[in-house]
Design an enzyme around this catalytic site. Structure first.
Site, PDB file in Angstrom:
ATOM      1  N   ASP A 197     -40.742   0.658  61.417  1.00 46.33           N
ATOM      2  CA  ASP A 197     -39.547   1.579  61.989  1.00 46.33           C
ATOM      3  C   ASP A 197     -38.910   0.597  59.896  1.00 46.33           C
ATOM      4  O   ASP A 197     -38.126   0.511  59.094  1.00 46.33           O
ATOM      5  CB  ASP A 197     -38.808   0.127  62.217  1.00 46.33           C
ATOM      6  CG  ASP A 197     -37.699   1.342  62.204  1.00 46.33           C
ATOM      7  OD1 ASP A 197     -37.638   2.861  62.340  1.00 46.33           O
ATOM      8  OD2 ASP A 197     -36.383   1.259  62.236  1.00 46.33           O
ATOM      9  N   GLU A 447     -42.794  -8.160  67.095  1.00 46.27           N
ATOM     10  CA  GLU A 447     -42.908  -7.687  67.850  1.00 46.27           C
ATOM     11  C   GLU A 447     -44.056  -6.836  68.158  1.00 46.27           C
ATOM     12  O   GLU A 447     -44.959  -5.682  68.504  1.00 46.27           O
ATOM     13  CB  GLU A 447     -41.648  -5.984  68.021  1.00 46.27           C
ATOM     14  CG  GLU A 447     -40.624  -6.465  67.629  1.00 46.27           C
ATOM     15  CD  GLU A 447     -39.890  -5.180  68.146  1.00 46.27           C
ATOM     16  OE1 GLU A 447     -39.829  -4.050  67.885  1.00 46.27           O
ATOM     17  OE2 GLU A 447     -38.073  -5.013  67.651  1.00 46.27           O
ATOM     18  N   TYR A 500     -32.351  -4.593  72.586  1.00 44.39           N
ATOM     19  CA  TYR A 500     -31.404  -3.218  71.708  1.00 44.39           C
ATOM     20  C   TYR A 500     -30.648  -3.011  73.368  1.00 44.39           C
ATOM     21  O   TYR A 500     -30.798  -1.995  74.244  1.00 44.39           O
ATOM     22  CB  TYR A 500     -31.651  -2.645  71.221  1.00 44.39           C
ATOM     23  CG  TYR A 500     -32.454  -2.623  70.088  1.00 44.39           C
ATOM     24  CD1 TYR A 500     -31.367  -2.594  69.084  1.00 44.39           C
ATOM     25  CD2 TYR A 500     -33.907  -3.046  69.844  1.00 44.39           C
ATOM     26  CE1 TYR A 500     -31.749  -3.212  67.741  1.00 44.39           C
ATOM     27  CE2 TYR A 500     -34.088  -4.098  68.338  1.00 44.39           C
ATOM     28  CZ  TYR A 500     -33.213  -3.822  67.598  1.00 44.39           C
ATOM     29  OH  TYR A 500     -33.098  -4.699  66.589  1.00 44.39           O
ATOM     30  N   GLU A 536     -33.365 -10.085  67.408  1.00 39.81           N
ATOM     31  CA  GLU A 536     -32.491  -8.382  66.916  1.00 39.81           C
ATOM     32  C   GLU A 536     -31.326  -7.753  68.125  1.00 39.81           C
ATOM     33  O   GLU A 536     -32.080  -7.879  69.534  1.00 39.81           O
ATOM     34  CB  GLU A 536     -34.052  -7.177  66.565  1.00 39.81           C
ATOM     35  CG  GLU A 536     -34.590  -7.463  65.476  1.00 39.81           C
ATOM     36  CD  GLU A 536     -35.509  -7.381  65.566  1.00 39.81           C
ATOM     37  OE1 GLU A 536     -35.253  -6.089  65.799  1.00 39.81           O
ATOM     38  OE2 GLU A 536     -36.501  -6.931  64.644  1.00 39.81           O
TER      39      GLU A 536
HETATM   40  C1  GCB Z   1     -37.382  -3.483  66.428  1.00 42.79           C
HETATM   41  C2  GCB Z   1     -37.935  -3.078  65.294  1.00 42.79           C
HETATM   42  C3  GCB Z   1     -37.242  -3.351  63.990  1.00 42.79           C
HETATM   43  C4  GCB Z   1     -36.469  -1.850  63.906  1.00 42.79           C
HETATM   44  C5  GCB Z   1     -35.600  -2.047  64.770  1.00 42.79           C
HETATM   45  C6  GCB Z   1     -34.744  -0.402  65.312  1.00 42.79           C
HETATM   46  O1  GCB Z   1     -37.043  -3.739  67.016  1.00 42.79           O
HETATM   47  O2  GCB Z   1     -38.143  -4.927  65.163  1.00 42.79           O
HETATM   48  O3  GCB Z   1     -38.190  -3.230  62.486  1.00 42.79           O
HETATM   49  O4  GCB Z   1     -35.788  -1.164  62.811  1.00 42.79           O
HETATM   50  O5  GCB Z   1     -36.335  -2.579  66.118  1.00 42.79           O
HETATM   51  O6  GCB Z   1     -33.731  -0.645  64.647  1.00 42.79           O
HETATM   52  O7  GCB Z   1     -35.393  -0.107  65.923  1.00 42.79           O
END
Ligand code: GCB
Length: 660
Positions: A197, A447, A500, A536
């Site tokens: 990403d 990841e 997330y 994250e």
């Molecule tokens: C993740 C990735 C990261 C992305 C992020 C996102 O899990 O490690 O590279 O930018 O999510 O914002 O989707």
């Protein structure tokens, strides 16, 4: 050579092969015996035909000025080339591009020394010619490479350097990508896709240097440290490799004389190496290297000065580098620096900015360091590739702890060539960064797809390889696969999970965060009995979008989502094994074009232009509150803005009542 020639090699049996060790690569520094010249500036640039990426090699574009083959445009170095022009065919170009420029080498450099050409990094693959002769090639972005060019340059005359850079990512590159041919208006397009990403910026991303060394020179330095007697006595262990030794100068006839100076330039220890060019220095009343906010004088660095002498006392070479004296220890429940448990509070970042892309930019580096300190962070992860050497030096100086990550992101489709390159990326990274006190952990991937059975041996090989190269730091990886199906975490020393809640899972549901975070962290810990941190969490947020009640993409939502996570982290902090929290992301950044990304990823706490969103102020209060609670740091005066003088309001109220 070129994506057209790099082949996908798949095999069912994957074996643990030797990796050729990196040599040399000391950061270029001037000294009594060394000179450094920069080749940064405006170079000439052309793209090749996407359908014919190796044409320039076949037609020998390197044998004369590029301007003789094509119309050249100016291209800054260091910078990504993608966002410099207004042309989307340059931004989205797939395959090879070419750079060249002229330079002079002074006549004085011809005498009795060696000349080296060093690139801080080129993404992804680089081929370099000087005056039409190939001097070096290197595959892997974000890592330095160099070559001796003593016999390739003309002294006291003009020289030409030509670089071909290939940005193509396939299943055996690190990171991986795919290239396909897609029908377009009037023809067929070569299309690069990747699952990670962030935008696949490319070009000469970091500085290019020419430097000299004596004929016999200090080629490598490895420094480690130790503390004893309640951190009052420090030890610095150094090991030197000498390069270019003439046949009559066996290593045993050489010695290293060493001085260690403190910040005031006072010599606090000195010594002479043993026959293997290694030795130890003892520092009484040592000032250990402490993280930011953990001590009144964080990031304390000494300077080690290494003098290479012959047995008959001739000085051959001098090299200096900064060292921090600290210890790292870890066990099943904690991570300690200088014997003190550490709670990591920081960010995943990116090297990313408008126009420059991933190009090294000192203004940005300095601004980022100022913002990290302003917000009270003590750590960041170099997600998802090694950052510039200059940023590592900055972290050393400021006491910012670094989880140092190699460029393996979304690792998938395991194969022999991929394993070999993944290990090589770790080898190159450790070789480059092993002397930085700021580096506290190695991250071997972000990841990775760790459910397939092949992930088990792949990560076992990479983790063990990393530990064998450096046993002084723990190994981690940011894992997103649920613990039940993951096959890699058992090979790590510290578990880091990315999740997330309230965003990719249950978007908009602020009441579905805290319990989920707590339960997942406990599950990871129960399964592996190792320290756990969150690598994250976050929410895309459009700066200036305000919606009450909180609604996804608004500044209110990012604030509330963070607060729900804080609650989870405080529950987890009571369990000793939860050792850190990392926000995704420090700043907004550019990604490939996608219907889920509005001008890029907007999960930054700061905008791409490095200004705070509302959440930056909330996070600042938390990070400093943690610093106060855990490390007794002082709070900045502007942390809580004046709202009301409660006491005087109260007394004024009483007086007014009495007056009645
Ligand atoms: C993740 C990735 C990261 C992305 C992020 C996102 O899990 O490690 O590279 O930018 O999510 O914002 O989707």
């Amino acid at each position: 050579m070129g994506w057209g020639v790099r082949r996908l090699i798949t095999s069912l049996v994957i074996v643990n092969k030797e990796v050729t060790p990196t040599r040399g690569m000391l950061y270029p520094r001037e000294s009594e015996t060394r000179e450094v010249r920069s080749l940064d500036g405006l170079w000439n640039f052309v793209t090749s035909d996407e359908a014919n990426p190796t044409q320039g090699v076949r037609d020998k574009w390197f044998s004369d000025d590029l301007s003789k083959v094509k119309d050249v445009i100016p291209m800054p170095v260091p910078a990504s080339y993608n966002d410099i022009t207004t042309d989307n065919t340059i931004r989205d170009h797939v395959g090879t591009v070419w750079y060249d420029r002229k330079f002079f080498v002074p006549k004085s450099w011809a005498k009795d020394q060696r000349v080296w050409l060093r690139f801080g990094s080129v993404h992804y693959e680089a081929f370099v010619w000087i005056n039409g002769e190939m001097v070096v090639k290197h595959e892997m972005g974000h890592l330095p490479f160099e070559a001796e060019v003593t016999n390739f340059v003309k002294y006291g005359e003009e020289n030409r350097i030509t670089v071909m850079c290939d940005n193509a990512l396939i299943q055996t590159t690190v990171p991986q990508g795919k290239i396909s041919e897609v029908k377009k208006d009037g023809g067929v397009a070569i299309v690069q896709t990747y699952t990670f990403d962030f935008f696949n910026y490319a070009g000469i991303h970091r500085s290019v240097h020419l430097y000299t060394t004596p004929k016999t020179f200090i080629e490598e330095v490895e420094v480690t440290s130790d503390l004893e007697d309640s951190n009052s006595v420090g030890h610095v262990y150094y090991k030197v490799k000498v390069g270019g030794t003439a046949s009559n100068e066996a290593d045993s006839n050489l010695q290293i004389r060493v001085k260690l100076r403190n910040k005031e330039s006072v010599t606090v220890a000195n010594g002479t190496s043993d026959g293997d060019l290694k030795g130890a220095l003892e520092v009484k009343n040592v000032k250990p290297w402490w993280p930011y906010l953990m001590h009144a004088e964080p990031g304390y660095l000494y300077q080690i000065e290494l003098f290479l002498h012959t047995a008959d006392n001739t000085l051959l070479d001098v090299y200096r580098l900064k060292v921090g004296i600290r210890t790292l220890t870890w066990n099943n429940t904690s991570f300690l620096i200088n014997g003190q448990p550490v709670y990591l509070r920081g960010f995943g970042k990116h090297e990313d900015s408008d126009i420059r892309g991933k190009g090294l930019d000192f203004a940005l580096l300095t601004r980022d360091m100022n913002l990290l300190k302003w917000i009270g962070a003590n750590a960041y992860r170099t997600s998802h590739y090694p950052y510039s050497e200059e940023s590592m030096q900055f972290a050393d100086e400021n006491g910012i702890m670094i989880i140092d990550e190699c460029p393996s992101v979304d690792t998938d489709n395991y194969n022999q060539a991929l394993l070999d390159k993944h290990k090589s990326s770790m080898e190159q990274l450790i070789h480059r960064d092993r002397n930085h006190p700021s580096v506290i952990m190695w991250s071997i991937a972000n990841e990775p797809r760790t459910s397939p059975f092949q992930a088990d041996s792949h990560f076992q090989f990479v983790a063990n390889f990393t530990r064998a190269l450096d046993g002084t730091r723990p190994v981690t990886a940011a894992i997103a696969v649920p613990s039940a199906s993951d096959k890699a975490a058992k090979h790590l020393d510290i578990i880091c999970f990315n999740r997330y809640n309230g965003w990719y899972s249950n978007p908009g549901k602020l009441d579905m965060i805290t319990t989920h975070v707590v339960e997942e962290a406990i599950t990871w810990n129960k399964k592996h009995n190792k320290p756990v941190m969150i690598g994250e969490y976050g929410a895309d947020t459009i700066e200036g979008l305000h919606l009450l009640p909180a609604y996804i993409w608004s500044e209110e939502y990012q604030n509330e989502l963070f607060s729900k996570h804080f609650k989870a982290f405080d529950i987890l902090r009571k369990k000793e094994w939860f050792i850190g929290e990392f926000v995704w992301n420090f700043a907004d950044f550019k990604t490939a074009q996608s219907i889920t990304r509005v001008g890029g990823n907007k999960k930054g706490v700061f905008t791409r232009n490095r200004q705070p969103k509302a959440t930056a102020h909330l996070l600042r209060k938390r990070y400093f509150a943690l610093g106060r609670e855990l490390d007794r740091c002082n709070l900045p005066e502007d942390l809580f803005l004046y709202i009301t003088d409660a006491t005087s309001t109260e007394s004024r109220g009483k007086r007014e009542t009495a007056d009645l």
